[in-house]
Design a protein around this motif. Structure first.
Motif, PDB file in Angstrom:
ATOM      1  N   VAL A  43      86.095  27.901  48.467  1.00  0.00           N
ATOM      2  CA  VAL A  43      83.868  27.988  48.143  1.00  0.00           C
ATOM      3  C   VAL A  43      83.918  29.071  47.915  1.00  0.00           C
ATOM      4  O   VAL A  43      82.397  28.640  46.044  1.00  0.00           O
ATOM      5  N   THR A  44      84.518  30.365  47.962  1.00  0.00           N
ATOM      6  CA  THR A  44      84.157  31.036  47.106  1.00  0.00           C
ATOM      7  C   THR A  44      84.331  31.108  45.444  1.00  0.00           C
ATOM      8  O   THR A  44      83.739  31.444  44.658  1.00  0.00           O
ATOM      9  N   SER A  45      86.374  30.721  45.672  1.00  0.00           N
ATOM     10  CA  SER A  45      86.691  30.797  43.659  1.00  0.00           C
ATOM     11  C   SER A  45      85.497  29.454  43.434  1.00  0.00           C
ATOM     12  O   SER A  45      84.865  30.139  42.001  1.00  0.00           O
ATOM     13  N   LYS A  46      85.373  28.511  43.912  1.00  0.00           N
ATOM     14  CA  LYS A  46      84.370  27.581  42.944  1.00  0.00           C
ATOM     15  C   LYS A  46      82.966  27.958  42.571  1.00  0.00           C
ATOM     16  O   LYS A  46      82.518  28.053  41.861  1.00  0.00           O
ATOM     17  N   GLY A  47      82.212  28.824  43.686  1.00  0.00           N
ATOM     18  CA  GLY A  47      81.328  29.551  43.489  1.00  0.00           C
ATOM     19  C   GLY A  47      80.988  30.290  42.371  1.00  0.00           C
ATOM     20  O   GLY A  47      80.475  30.324  41.381  1.00  0.00           O
ATOM     21  N   LEU A  48      82.656  30.965  42.573  1.00  0.00           N
ATOM     22  CA  LEU A  48      81.902  32.720  41.267  1.00  0.00           C
ATOM     23  C   LEU A  48      82.660  32.078  39.713  1.00  0.00           C
ATOM     24  O   LEU A  48      82.167  32.682  39.069  1.00  0.00           O
ATOM     25  N   SER A  49      83.144  30.969  39.903  1.00  0.00           N
ATOM     26  CA  SER A  49      83.137  30.682  38.262  1.00  0.00           C
ATOM     27  C   SER A  49      82.827  29.893  37.763  1.00  0.00           C
ATOM     28  O   SER A  49      82.098  29.791  36.173  1.00  0.00           O
ATOM     29  N   THR A  50      81.438  29.958  37.660  1.00  0.00           N
ATOM     30  CA  THR A  50      79.909  29.881  37.106  1.00  0.00           C
ATOM     31  C   THR A  50      79.311  31.315  36.575  1.00  0.00           C
ATOM     32  O   THR A  50      79.107  30.895  35.456  1.00  0.00           O
ATOM     33  N   PHE A  51      80.060  32.375  37.157  1.00  0.00           N
ATOM     34  CA  PHE A  51      79.648  32.991  36.896  1.00  0.00           C
ATOM     35  C   PHE A  51      81.218  33.678  35.164  1.00  0.00           C
ATOM     36  O   PHE A  51      80.324  34.935  34.601  1.00  0.00           O
ATOM     37  N   PHE A  52      82.695  33.816  35.859  1.00  0.00           N
ATOM     38  CA  PHE A  52      82.773  34.167  35.174  1.00  0.00           C
ATOM     39  C   PHE A  52      83.838  33.294  34.819  1.00  0.00           C
ATOM     40  O   PHE A  52      84.923  33.836  33.439  1.00  0.00           O
ATOM     41  N   VAL A  53      83.825  32.035  34.784  1.00  0.00           N
ATOM     42  CA  VAL A  53      84.147  31.367  33.773  1.00  0.00           C
ATOM     43  C   VAL A  53      83.273  30.727  32.488  1.00  0.00           C
ATOM     44  O   VAL A  53      83.569  30.526  31.094  1.00  0.00           O
ATOM     45  N   ASP A  54      82.176  30.227  33.389  1.00  0.00           N
ATOM     46  CA  ASP A  54      81.348  29.281  32.200  1.00  0.00           C
ATOM     47  C   ASP A  54      80.229  31.021  32.090  1.00  0.00           C
ATOM     48  O   ASP A  54      79.519  30.214  30.951  1.00  0.00           O
ATOM     49  N   ASP A  55      80.625  32.028  32.121  1.00  0.00           N
ATOM     50  CA  ASP A  55      79.479  32.709  31.529  1.00  0.00           C
ATOM     51  C   ASP A  55      78.326  32.871  31.574  1.00  0.00           C
ATOM     52  O   ASP A  55      77.061  32.961  30.907  1.00  0.00           O
ATOM     53  N   VAL A  56      77.768  32.112  32.742  1.00  0.00           N
ATOM     54  CA  VAL A  56      76.167  32.459  33.040  1.00  0.00           C
ATOM     55  C   VAL A  56      75.283  33.774  34.407  1.00  0.00           C
ATOM     56  O   VAL A  56      75.995  33.726  34.920  1.00  0.00           O
ATOM     57  N   SER A  57      74.679  34.295  33.578  1.00  0.00           N
ATOM     58  CA  SER A  57      74.020  35.455  34.543  1.00  0.00           C
ATOM     59  C   SER A  57      73.633  34.657  35.786  1.00  0.00           C
ATOM     60  O   SER A  57      73.361  34.272  36.403  1.00  0.00           O
ATOM     61  N   PHE A  58      74.013  35.800  36.124  1.00  0.00           N
ATOM     62  CA  PHE A  58      74.039  35.513  38.045  1.00  0.00           C
ATOM     63  C   PHE A  58      72.534  36.213  38.113  1.00  0.00           C
ATOM     64  O   PHE A  58      72.140  35.558  39.322  1.00  0.00           O
ATOM     65  N   TRP A  59      72.239  36.526  37.264  1.00  0.00           N
ATOM     66  CA  TRP A  59      69.765  36.913  37.218  1.00  0.00           C
ATOM     67  C   TRP A  59      69.408  36.151  37.284  1.00  0.00           C
ATOM     68  O   TRP A  59      68.303  35.675  38.208  1.00  0.00           O
ATOM     69  N   ASN A  60      69.848  35.364  35.977  1.00  0.00           N
ATOM     70  CA  ASN A  60      69.254  34.142  35.339  1.00  0.00           C
ATOM     71  C   ASN A  60      69.399  33.061  36.310  1.00  0.00           C
ATOM     72  O   ASN A  60      68.697  32.336  36.647  1.00  0.00           O
ATOM     73  N   PHE A  61      70.407  32.814  37.131  1.00  0.00           N
ATOM     74  CA  PHE A  61      70.752  31.665  37.829  1.00  0.00           C
ATOM     75  C   PHE A  61      69.641  32.367  39.331  1.00  0.00           C
ATOM     76  O   PHE A  61      69.291  31.904  39.992  1.00  0.00           O
ATOM     77  N   LEU A  62      69.704  33.374  39.883  1.00  0.00           N
ATOM     78  CA  LEU A  62      68.888  33.835  40.653  1.00  0.00           C
ATOM     79  C   LEU A  62      67.617  33.517  40.404  1.00  0.00           C
ATOM     80  O   LEU A  62      66.749  32.904  41.495  1.00  0.00           O
ATOM     81  N   THR A  63      66.765  33.889  39.468  1.00  0.00           N
ATOM     82  CA  THR A  63      65.672  34.538  38.894  1.00  0.00           C
ATOM     83  C   THR A  63      64.875  33.289  38.256  1.00  0.00           C
ATOM     84  O   THR A  63      63.334  33.052  38.315  1.00  0.00           O
ATOM     85  N   SER A  64      65.609  32.349  38.119  1.00  0.00           N
ATOM     86  CA  SER A  64      65.084  31.435  36.659  1.00  0.00           C
ATOM     87  C   SER A  64      64.587  30.183  37.670  1.00  0.00           C
ATOM     88  O   SER A  64      65.075  29.632  38.198  1.00  0.00           O
ATOM     89  N   SER A  65      63.457  29.277  37.142  1.00  0.00           N
ATOM     90  CA  SER A  65      63.063  27.956  37.669  1.00  0.00           C
ATOM     91  C   SER A  65      63.480  26.748  37.121  1.00  0.00           C
ATOM     92  O   SER A  65      62.307  25.820  38.154  1.00  0.00           O
ATOM     93  N   VAL A  66      64.419  26.824  36.060  1.00  0.00           N
ATOM     94  CA  VAL A  66      64.336  26.206  35.475  1.00  0.00           C
ATOM     95  C   VAL A  66      65.541  24.969  36.317  1.00  0.00           C
ATOM     96  O   VAL A  66      66.496  25.926  35.394  1.00  0.00           O
ATOM     97  N   TRP A  67      65.986  24.217  36.356  1.00  0.00           N
ATOM     98  CA  TRP A  67      67.272  23.466  36.509  1.00  0.00           C
ATOM     99  C   TRP A  67      67.269  22.215  35.693  1.00  0.00           C
ATOM    100  O   TRP A  67      67.018  20.833  36.325  1.00  0.00           O
ATOM    101  N   SER A  68      68.453  22.527  34.536  1.00  0.00           N
ATOM    102  CA  SER A  68      68.812  21.380  33.677  1.00  0.00           C
ATOM    103  C   SER A  68      70.211  21.832  33.500  1.00  0.00           C
ATOM    104  O   SER A  68      70.113  22.106  32.523  1.00  0.00           O
ATOM    105  N   PRO A  69      71.253  21.404  35.038  1.00  0.00           N
ATOM    106  CA  PRO A  69      72.846  21.787  34.026  1.00  0.00           C
ATOM    107  C   PRO A  69      73.095  21.722  32.885  1.00  0.00           C
ATOM    108  O   PRO A  69      74.007  22.042  32.215  1.00  0.00           O
ATOM    109  N   GLY A  70      72.758  20.551  32.168  1.00  0.00           N
ATOM    110  CA  GLY A  70      72.832  19.767  30.774  1.00  0.00           C
ATOM    111  C   GLY A  70      72.445  20.311  29.501  1.00  0.00           C
ATOM    112  O   GLY A  70      72.870  19.750  28.957  1.00  0.00           O
TER     113      GLY A  70
END
Length: 306
Positions: A43-70
């Motif tokens: 779960v940890t490796s898969k969950g962290l891959s969003t930030f290390f593989v897909d280069d998603v900002s961790f701060w934006n992930f926690l604070t942004s209010s728009v959910w549209s992954p596509g």
């Protein structure tokens, strides 16, 4: 001589059986540890891959209010803001715990202090019945009873945080009640006798002696109820509306971490961004489960120190 030999043979057999039992216990414990460690790592490796593989900002992930992954925002970042789901999960958890705690403690006091025999005979079967009802039944009752009730009384569609709170209130009530009963029963009897001997009334004894002595156990019961509410998926999904939006009010459709996970996980491909962000939501759930576990242990240690 023969008796001595028989005793020696018996002791050797007992020693071999004891070694076999220890080996089996060690193997079982090792398997459990390996399974738990594997789950945590996966779960940890898969969950962290969003930030290390897909280069998603961790701060934006926690604070942004728009959910549209596509889709992608103006800044080039994927629209994967988890704030609506995190907010929804905490709201339904806190509100259901606040609503359930007075009822649970009141029922526990009645069962242990006011009318132990009648309380156990009447309330104990009810608590056990509520524990045994499946989550889908709670969700279906919420969908057919609570949602129309909320719609007629408070307006809106009926789906939202308030309906989920009512459903979770009933679901966590038996958990908190059972643990509260155990906490009150663990208070030594001589505490009550000493208080009554000094001239305190029964209500003064309950409030100033029993409840205060059982406070660590009662807090642990509330935390366990919150953990149950935070991780509930199916029943909440059926009544919350499943809209990945910031809750505008308690009667507007919203979502939780578990509802989005159960709805979306089967519609994504492993290794894609859409799938990885769902594992990130699962990682948040796992971290919160660990937090509740650590909190209960801390409360237990504080209570033991007193």
């Amino acid at each position: 001589m023969e008796e001595i030999q028989e005793r020696l043979l018996g002791n050797s057999k007992k020693g071999r059986l004891e070694k076999i039992g220890k080996s089996i216990s060690f193997i079982c414990i090792a398997i459990i540890v390996c399974v738990v460690a594997s789950i945590l790592y996966f779960v940890t490796s898969k969950g962290l891959s969003t930030f290390f593989v897909d280069d998603v900002s961790f701060w934006n992930f926690l604070t942004s209010s728009v959910w549209s992954p596509g889709n992608v925002g103006e800044d080039g970042q994927p629209l994967v803001g988890a704030l609506p789901m995190i907010t929804g999960s905490f709201l339904v958890t806190l509100l259901s715990a606040v609503l359930a705690t007075p009822f649970a403690i009141g029922a526990a006091i009645f069962m242990t202090e006011i009318s132990p025999s009648t309380g156990k005979r009447v309330l104990q079967p009810v608590v056990e019945l509520l524990v045994g009802i499946p989550s889908v039944v709670y969700g279906f009752i919420g969908l057919t009873v609570i949602v129309p009730f909320v719609r007629s009384i408070f307006g809106g569609t009926g789906f939202g945080i308030l309906s989920s709170t009512f459903v979770l209130f009933v679901m966590i009530l038996p958990t908190v009640t059972s643990m509260a009963v155990d906490a009150l029963n663990s208070v030594p009897r001589h505490y009550r006798e000493a208080s009554l001997a000094m001239g305190a009334t029964r209500w003064q004894t309950i409030y100033k002696v029993v409840l205060r002595s059982a406070m660590p156990g009662l807090l642990t019961a509330v935390v366990f109820g919150m953990a149950r509410a935070f991780g509930e998926a199916l029943a909440v999904q059926m009544v919350i509306g499943n809209a990945a939006l910031m809750p505008g009010s308690l009667v507007t459709p919203a979502s939780t971490l578990t509802s989005i996970l159960t709805m979306s996980m089967g519609n994504t491909v492993m290794g894609t961004l859409e799938n990885n962000v769902l594992w990130s939501l699962a990682l948040i759930l796992m971290v919160m489960a660990l937090f509740f576990n650590i909190l209960t242990r801390w409360i237990g240690k504080k209570g033991a120190m007193k």
